[in-house]
Design a protein around this motif. Structure first.
Motif, PDB file in Angstrom:
ATOM      1  N   PHE A   1       0.762   3.541  -5.602  1.00 13.73           N
ATOM      2  CA  PHE A   1       0.408   2.213  -6.098  1.00 13.73           C
ATOM      3  C   PHE A   1      -0.388   1.391  -5.095  1.00 13.73           C
ATOM      4  CE2 PHE A   1       4.088   3.694  -8.368  1.00 13.73           C
ATOM      5  CZ  PHE A   1       3.793   3.373  -9.675  1.00 13.73           C
ATOM      6  N   VAL A   2      -0.120   1.598  -3.811  1.00 18.54           N
ATOM      7  CA  VAL A   2      -0.817   0.829  -2.782  1.00 18.54           C
ATOM      8  C   VAL A   2      -0.949   1.674  -1.514  1.00 18.54           C
ATOM      9  CG1 VAL A   2       1.299  -0.277  -1.918  1.00 18.54           C
ATOM     10  CG2 VAL A   2      -0.900  -1.384  -1.545  1.00 18.54           C
ATOM     11  N   THR A   3      -2.118   1.600  -0.907  1.00 16.00           N
ATOM     12  CA  THR A   3      -2.332   2.236   0.388  1.00 16.00           C
ATOM     13  C   THR A   3      -2.759   1.147   1.364  1.00 16.00           C
ATOM     14  OG1 THR A   3      -4.620   2.780  -0.166  1.00 16.00           O
ATOM     15  CG2 THR A   3      -2.967   4.493  -0.548  1.00 16.00           C
ATOM     16  N   ARG A   4      -2.661   1.474   2.647  1.00 18.89           N
ATOM     17  CA  ARG A   4      -3.024   0.479   3.642  1.00 18.89           C
ATOM     18  C   ARG A   4      -3.762   1.135   4.793  1.00 18.89           C
ATOM     19  NH1 ARG A   4       1.997   2.206   4.925  1.00 18.89           N
ATOM     20  NH2 ARG A   4       2.749   2.007   7.035  1.00 18.89           N
ATOM     21  N   GLU A   5      -4.600   0.334   5.422  1.00 15.78           N
ATOM     22  CA  GLU A   5      -5.314   0.746   6.621  1.00 15.78           C
ATOM     23  C   GLU A   5      -5.009  -0.291   7.684  1.00 15.78           C
ATOM     24  OE1 GLU A   5      -9.856   0.858   8.190  1.00 15.78           O
ATOM     25  OE2 GLU A   5      -9.491   1.617   6.172  1.00 15.78           O
ATOM     26  N   ILE A   6      -4.575   0.174   8.841  1.00 21.42           N
ATOM     27  CA  ILE A   6      -4.188  -0.738   9.913  1.00 21.42           C
ATOM     28  C   ILE A   6      -5.263  -0.721  10.992  1.00 21.42           C
ATOM     29  CG2 ILE A   6      -2.431  -1.256  11.649  1.00 21.42           C
ATOM     30  CD1 ILE A   6      -0.466   0.321   9.799  1.00 21.42           C
ATOM     31  N   ASN A   7      -5.739  -1.914  11.338  1.00 18.21           N
ATOM     32  CA  ASN A   7      -6.738  -2.068  12.383  1.00 18.21           C
ATOM     33  C   ASN A   7      -6.094  -2.864  13.510  1.00 18.21           C
ATOM     34  OD1 ASN A   7      -8.980  -2.357  13.949  1.00 18.21           O
ATOM     35  ND2 ASN A   7     -10.205  -3.413  12.396  1.00 18.21           N
ATOM     36  N   LYS A   8      -5.745  -2.176  14.586  1.00 16.64           N
ATOM     37  CA  LYS A   8      -5.067  -2.834  15.712  1.00 16.64           C
ATOM     38  C   LYS A   8      -6.090  -3.598  16.534  1.00 16.64           C
ATOM     39  CE  LYS A   8      -1.317   0.335  15.730  1.00 16.64           C
ATOM     40  NZ  LYS A   8      -0.135   0.744  16.316  1.00 16.64           N
ATOM     41  N   LYS A   9      -5.867  -4.906  16.630  1.00 18.32           N
ATOM     42  CA  LYS A   9      -6.768  -5.786  17.362  1.00 18.32           C
ATOM     43  C   LYS A   9      -6.287  -6.084  18.772  1.00 18.32           C
ATOM     44  CE  LYS A   9      -9.815  -6.547  14.185  1.00 18.32           C
ATOM     45  NZ  LYS A   9     -11.194  -6.167  14.339  1.00 18.32           N
ATOM     46  N   GLY A  10      -5.034  -5.730  19.065  1.00 20.86           N
ATOM     47  CA  GLY A  10      -4.484  -6.010  20.383  1.00 20.86           C
ATOM     48  C   GLY A  10      -3.976  -7.432  20.497  1.00 20.86           C
ATOM     49  N   TYR A  11      -3.383  -7.719  21.626  1.00 23.75           N
ATOM     50  CA  TYR A  11      -2.797  -9.045  21.864  1.00 23.75           C
ATOM     51  C   TYR A  11      -3.908 -10.067  21.999  1.00 23.75           C
ATOM     52  CZ  TYR A  11       0.042 -12.703  23.895  1.00 23.75           C
ATOM     53  OH  TYR A  11       0.669 -13.878  24.124  1.00 23.75           O
ATOM     54  N   PRO A  12      -3.866 -11.265  21.481  1.00 30.67           N
ATOM     55  CA  PRO A  12      -2.800 -11.889  20.700  1.00 30.67           C
ATOM     56  C   PRO A  12      -2.993 -11.757  19.200  1.00 30.67           C
ATOM     57  CG  PRO A  12      -4.353 -13.585  21.305  1.00 30.67           C
ATOM     58  CD  PRO A  12      -4.878 -12.273  21.872  1.00 30.67           C
ATOM     59  N   ARG A  13      -4.061 -11.097  18.750  1.00 27.56           N
ATOM     60  CA  ARG A  13      -4.350 -11.036  17.311  1.00 27.56           C
ATOM     61  C   ARG A  13      -3.438 -10.097  16.554  1.00 27.56           C
ATOM     62  NH1 ARG A  13     -10.093 -10.273  15.567  1.00 27.56           N
ATOM     63  NH2 ARG A  13      -9.176 -10.960  13.617  1.00 27.56           N
ATOM     64  N   GLY A  14      -2.888  -9.089  17.211  1.00 24.70           N
ATOM     65  CA  GLY A  14      -2.016  -8.142  16.524  1.00 24.70           C
ATOM     66  C   GLY A  14      -2.802  -7.170  15.677  1.00 24.70           C
ATOM     67  N   SER A  15      -2.215  -6.790  14.568  1.00 25.18           N
ATOM     68  CA  SER A  15      -2.842  -5.824  13.667  1.00 25.18           C
ATOM     69  C   SER A  15      -3.280  -6.508  12.382  1.00 25.18           C
ATOM     70  CB  SER A  15      -1.861  -4.706  13.322  1.00 25.18           C
ATOM     71  OG  SER A  15      -1.521  -3.981  14.471  1.00 25.18           O
ATOM     72  N   ILE A  16      -4.412  -6.076  11.889  1.00 27.38           N
ATOM     73  CA  ILE A  16      -4.898  -6.544  10.593  1.00 27.38           C
ATOM     74  C   ILE A  16      -4.681  -5.398   9.615  1.00 27.38           C
ATOM     75  CG2 ILE A  16      -6.900  -7.276   9.266  1.00 27.38           C
ATOM     76  CD1 ILE A  16      -7.974  -8.511  11.855  1.00 27.38           C
ATOM     77  N   VAL A  17      -4.007  -5.697   8.499  1.00 31.63           N
ATOM     78  CA  VAL A  17      -3.695  -4.673   7.510  1.00 31.63           C
ATOM     79  C   VAL A  17      -4.550  -4.914   6.272  1.00 31.63           C
ATOM     80  CG1 VAL A  17      -1.870  -3.574   6.175  1.00 31.63           C
ATOM     81  CG2 VAL A  17      -1.326  -4.607   8.381  1.00 31.63           C
ATOM     82  N   THR A  18      -5.272  -3.882   5.878  1.00 28.28           N
ATOM     83  CA  THR A  18      -6.066  -3.949   4.657  1.00 28.28           C
ATOM     84  C   THR A  18      -5.358  -3.107   3.600  1.00 28.28           C
ATOM     85  OG1 THR A  18      -8.103  -4.177   5.929  1.00 28.28           O
ATOM     86  CG2 THR A  18      -8.327  -3.520   3.608  1.00 28.28           C
ATOM     87  N   PHE A  19      -4.957  -3.758   2.521  1.00 30.98           N
ATOM     88  CA  PHE A  19      -4.270  -3.090   1.420  1.00 30.98           C
ATOM     89  C   PHE A  19      -5.269  -2.762   0.320  1.00 30.98           C
ATOM     90  CE2 PHE A  19      -0.872  -5.452   3.475  1.00 30.98           C
ATOM     91  CZ  PHE A  19       0.152  -4.526   3.490  1.00 30.98           C
ATOM     92  N   THR A  20      -5.059  -1.625  -0.324  1.00 31.05           N
ATOM     93  CA  THR A  20      -5.859  -1.232  -1.479  1.00 31.05           C
ATOM     94  C   THR A  20      -4.896  -0.867  -2.603  1.00 31.05           C
ATOM     95  OG1 THR A  20      -7.567  -0.330  -0.017  1.00 31.05           O
ATOM     96  CG2 THR A  20      -7.626   0.352  -2.334  1.00 31.05           C
ATOM     97  N   LEU A  21      -4.977  -1.615  -3.704  1.00 37.55           N
ATOM     98  CA  LEU A  21      -4.109  -1.353  -4.848  1.00 37.55           C
ATOM     99  C   LEU A  21      -4.747  -0.334  -5.780  1.00 37.55           C
ATOM    100  CD1 LEU A  21      -2.840  -4.884  -5.954  1.00 37.55           C
ATOM    101  CD2 LEU A  21      -1.792  -3.278  -4.385  1.00 37.55           C
ATOM    102  N   ASN A  22      -3.922   0.531  -6.338  1.00 38.17           N
ATOM    103  CA  ASN A  22      -4.359   1.444  -7.387  1.00 38.17           C
ATOM    104  C   ASN A  22      -4.146   0.680  -8.699  1.00 38.17           C
ATOM    105  OD1 ASN A  22      -4.381   3.347  -9.489  1.00 38.17           O
ATOM    106  ND2 ASN A  22      -3.775   4.992  -8.091  1.00 38.17           N
ATOM    107  N   ARG A  23      -5.190   0.016  -9.153  1.00 37.92           N
ATOM    108  CA  ARG A  23      -5.089  -0.901 -10.293  1.00 37.92           C
ATOM    109  C   ARG A  23      -4.555  -0.209 -11.541  1.00 37.92           C
ATOM    110  NH1 ARG A  23      -3.391  -5.290 -11.009  1.00 37.92           N
ATOM    111  NH2 ARG A  23      -4.448  -5.868  -9.105  1.00 37.92           N
ATOM    112  N   LYS A  24      -4.973   1.024 -11.774  1.00 34.20           N
ATOM    113  CA  LYS A  24      -4.522   1.751 -12.970  1.00 34.20           C
ATOM    114  C   LYS A  24      -2.999   1.885 -12.967  1.00 34.20           C
ATOM    115  CE  LYS A  24      -4.847   6.281 -15.082  1.00 34.20           C
ATOM    116  NZ  LYS A  24      -5.251   7.663 -14.854  1.00 34.20           N
ATOM    117  N   ASN A  25      -2.423   2.314 -11.849  1.00 33.37           N
ATOM    118  CA  ASN A  25      -0.966   2.490 -11.770  1.00 33.37           C
ATOM    119  C   ASN A  25      -0.228   1.156 -11.768  1.00 33.37           C
ATOM    120  OD1 ASN A  25      -1.214   5.250 -11.781  1.00 33.37           O
ATOM    121  ND2 ASN A  25      -0.974   5.489  -9.589  1.00 33.37           N
TER     122      ASN A  25
END
Length: 108
Positions: free
Chosen positions: A73-97
């Motif tokens: 139903f959902v997948t994610r891609e994690i882009n680690k930005k390091g301190y202090p920004r942390g990680s940015i998570v990009t979610f992709t929904l499977n709209r059909k499901n």
């Protein structure tokens, strides 16, 4: 909500709550691909994430998102930005499901 479809995919109530929240965020952002932090998910679902520490809630969220049943139903891609920004998570929904699950308006 399509309970039969949820049961066929071995989704539990926590899975459905997270998927419902992510579906709501996707609708608000007008895109099935969007950025949303783990902290926002944890803060938006206090009934699911009840542990006293942020770390314990974070482990629980990651375990849920790592389940192959949830990844249909959902997948994610994690882009680690390091301190202090942390990680940015990009979610992709499977709209059909997501649409077959029928969880529109379940949270928020």
């Amino acid at each position: 909500m399509n309970m039969l479809y949820a049961m066929e995919n071995n989704l539990n109530i926590n899975d459905i709550c997270i998927l419902g929240l992510l579906n709501t965020v996707a609708k608000e952002k007008n895109s099935d691909i969007f950025q949303y932090s783990y902290k926002e998910i944890i803060d938006d679902l206090p009934l699911v994430f009840k542990s006293k520490t942020h770390k314990a809630n974070l482990v629980m969220l990651r375990r849920i998102l790592d389940r192959k049943e949830v990844q249909k139903f959902v997948t994610r891609e994690i882009n680690k930005k390091g301190y202090p920004r942390g990680s940015i998570v990009t979610f992709t929904l499977n709209r059909k499901n997501i649409d077959k699950l029928g969880i529109e308006g379940i949270v928020k």
